[in-house]
Design a protein around this motif. Structure first.
Motif, PDB file in Angstrom:
ATOM      1  N   GLU A   1      74.873  45.644 100.889  1.00  0.00           N
ATOM      2  CA  GLU A   1      73.463  45.991 101.129  1.00  0.00           C
ATOM      3  C   GLU A   1      72.667  45.873  99.844  1.00  0.00           C
ATOM      4  OE1 GLU A   1      72.561  49.617 103.138  1.00  0.00           O
ATOM      5  OE2 GLU A   1      74.158  49.324 104.604  1.00  0.00           O
ATOM      6  N   VAL A   2      71.452  45.359  99.972  1.00  0.00           N
ATOM      7  CA  VAL A   2      70.519  45.329  98.849  1.00  0.00           C
ATOM      8  C   VAL A   2      69.141  45.741  99.348  1.00  0.00           C
ATOM      9  CG1 VAL A   2      71.760  43.558  97.538  1.00  0.00           C
ATOM     10  CG2 VAL A   2      69.965  42.874  99.103  1.00  0.00           C
ATOM     11  N   VAL A   3      68.353  46.295  98.447  1.00  0.00           N
ATOM     12  CA  VAL A   3      66.971  46.661  98.741  1.00  0.00           C
ATOM     13  C   VAL A   3      66.088  45.804  97.855  1.00  0.00           C
ATOM     14  CG1 VAL A   3      65.238  48.506  98.709  1.00  0.00           C
ATOM     15  CG2 VAL A   3      67.609  49.023  99.334  1.00  0.00           C
ATOM     16  N   VAL A   4      65.075  45.193  98.463  1.00  0.00           N
ATOM     17  CA  VAL A   4      64.169  44.325  97.708  1.00  0.00           C
ATOM     18  C   VAL A   4      62.723  44.729  97.948  1.00  0.00           C
ATOM     19  CG1 VAL A   4      65.773  42.374  97.790  1.00  0.00           C
ATOM     20  CG2 VAL A   4      63.984  42.552  99.494  1.00  0.00           C
ATOM     21  N   ARG A   5      61.899  44.406  96.969  1.00  0.00           N
ATOM     22  CA  ARG A   5      60.449  44.561  97.103  1.00  0.00           C
ATOM     23  C   ARG A   5      59.917  43.165  97.395  1.00  0.00           C
ATOM     24  NH1 ARG A   5      59.404  46.074  92.273  1.00  0.00           N
ATOM     25  NH2 ARG A   5      59.848  48.271  92.623  1.00  0.00           N
TER      26      ARG A   5
ATOM     27  N   LEU B   1      68.389  44.746 103.178  1.00  0.00           N
ATOM     28  CA  LEU B   1      69.166  43.686 103.808  1.00  0.00           C
ATOM     29  C   LEU B   1      70.569  44.216 104.021  1.00  0.00           C
ATOM     30  CD1 LEU B   1      66.909  42.184 101.908  1.00  0.00           C
ATOM     31  CD2 LEU B   1      68.130  40.178 102.722  1.00  0.00           C
ATOM     32  N   ILE B   2      71.006  44.198 105.291  1.00  0.00           N
ATOM     33  CA  ILE B   2      72.270  44.813 105.678  1.00  0.00           C
ATOM     34  C   ILE B   2      73.166  43.761 106.322  1.00  0.00           C
ATOM     35  CG2 ILE B   2      73.328  46.612 107.094  1.00  0.00           C
ATOM     36  CD1 ILE B   2      70.517  47.983 107.089  1.00  0.00           C
ATOM     37  N   PRO B   3      74.409  43.613 105.838  1.00  0.00           N
ATOM     38  CA  PRO B   3      75.322  42.671 106.500  1.00  0.00           C
ATOM     39  C   PRO B   3      75.646  43.158 107.908  1.00  0.00           C
ATOM     40  CG  PRO B   3      76.375  43.721 104.589  1.00  0.00           C
ATOM     41  CD  PRO B   3      75.007  44.281 104.707  1.00  0.00           C
TER      42      PRO B   3
ATOM     43  N   VAL C   1      64.899  42.457  93.477  1.00  0.00           N
ATOM     44  CA  VAL C   1      65.937  43.332  94.006  1.00  0.00           C
ATOM     45  C   VAL C   1      65.798  44.652  93.259  1.00  0.00           C
ATOM     46  CG1 VAL C   1      68.417  43.712  94.219  1.00  0.00           C
ATOM     47  CG2 VAL C   1      67.483  41.414  94.552  1.00  0.00           C
ATOM     48  N   VAL C   2      65.622  45.749  93.991  1.00  0.00           N
ATOM     49  CA  VAL C   2      65.438  47.056  93.355  1.00  0.00           C
ATOM     50  C   VAL C   2      66.682  47.943  93.475  1.00  0.00           C
ATOM     51  CG1 VAL C   2      62.935  47.044  93.561  1.00  0.00           C
ATOM     52  CG2 VAL C   2      64.303  48.051  95.373  1.00  0.00           C
ATOM     53  N   ALA C   3      67.594  47.615  94.354  1.00  0.00           N
ATOM     54  CA  ALA C   3      68.835  48.384  94.490  1.00  0.00           C
ATOM     55  C   ALA C   3      69.927  47.485  95.056  1.00  0.00           C
ATOM     56  CB  ALA C   3      68.625  49.589  95.393  1.00  0.00           C
TER      57      ALA C   3
END
Length: 105
Positions: free
Chosen positions: A25-29, A6-8, A90-92
């Motif tokens: 930014e966040v990375v999710v599964r 997810l990118i603003p 959320v993984v990152a």
């Protein structure tokens, strides 16, 4: 499960950021790109988790910046960077929990 970033996308001066903070930014599964927005929003603090109004069944997850297509875009994350196996989470990245702002100071 798949991985999504997810990118603003809105400018820092966009008035929509007044409604919800930029979490970076966040990375999710998640199961899908739509589910990725939900997973990220669920990581934020919700009114239901603290002694604040509105309470009694009124969640704030639908108000999250992660749910707004004007503020965030969702893209597939490259395979191999993070494990595909595991729970929806959320993984990152860091999801702040100061997203609830008082209307009076």
């Amino acid at each position: 499960m798949k991985l999504y970033r997810l990118i603003p996308i809105a400018a820092a001066t966009d008035p929509n950021w007044d409604l919800a903070p930029n979490q970076g930014e966040v990375v999710v599964r998640a199961r899908s790109s739509g589910d990725a927005r939900v997973v990220a929003a669920e990581a934020e603090l919700d009114f239901m988790e603290i002694d604040a109004l509105p309470g009694d069944g009124n969640s704030t997850t639908s108000s999250s910046a992660f749910r707004s297509e004007k503020l965030y875009t969702v893209v597939d994350e490259a395979a191999g960077t993070y494990p595909l196996e595991g729970p929806r989470e959320v993984v990152a990245g860091t999801v702040r929990v100061d997203n609830i702002r008082p209307t009076e100071l």
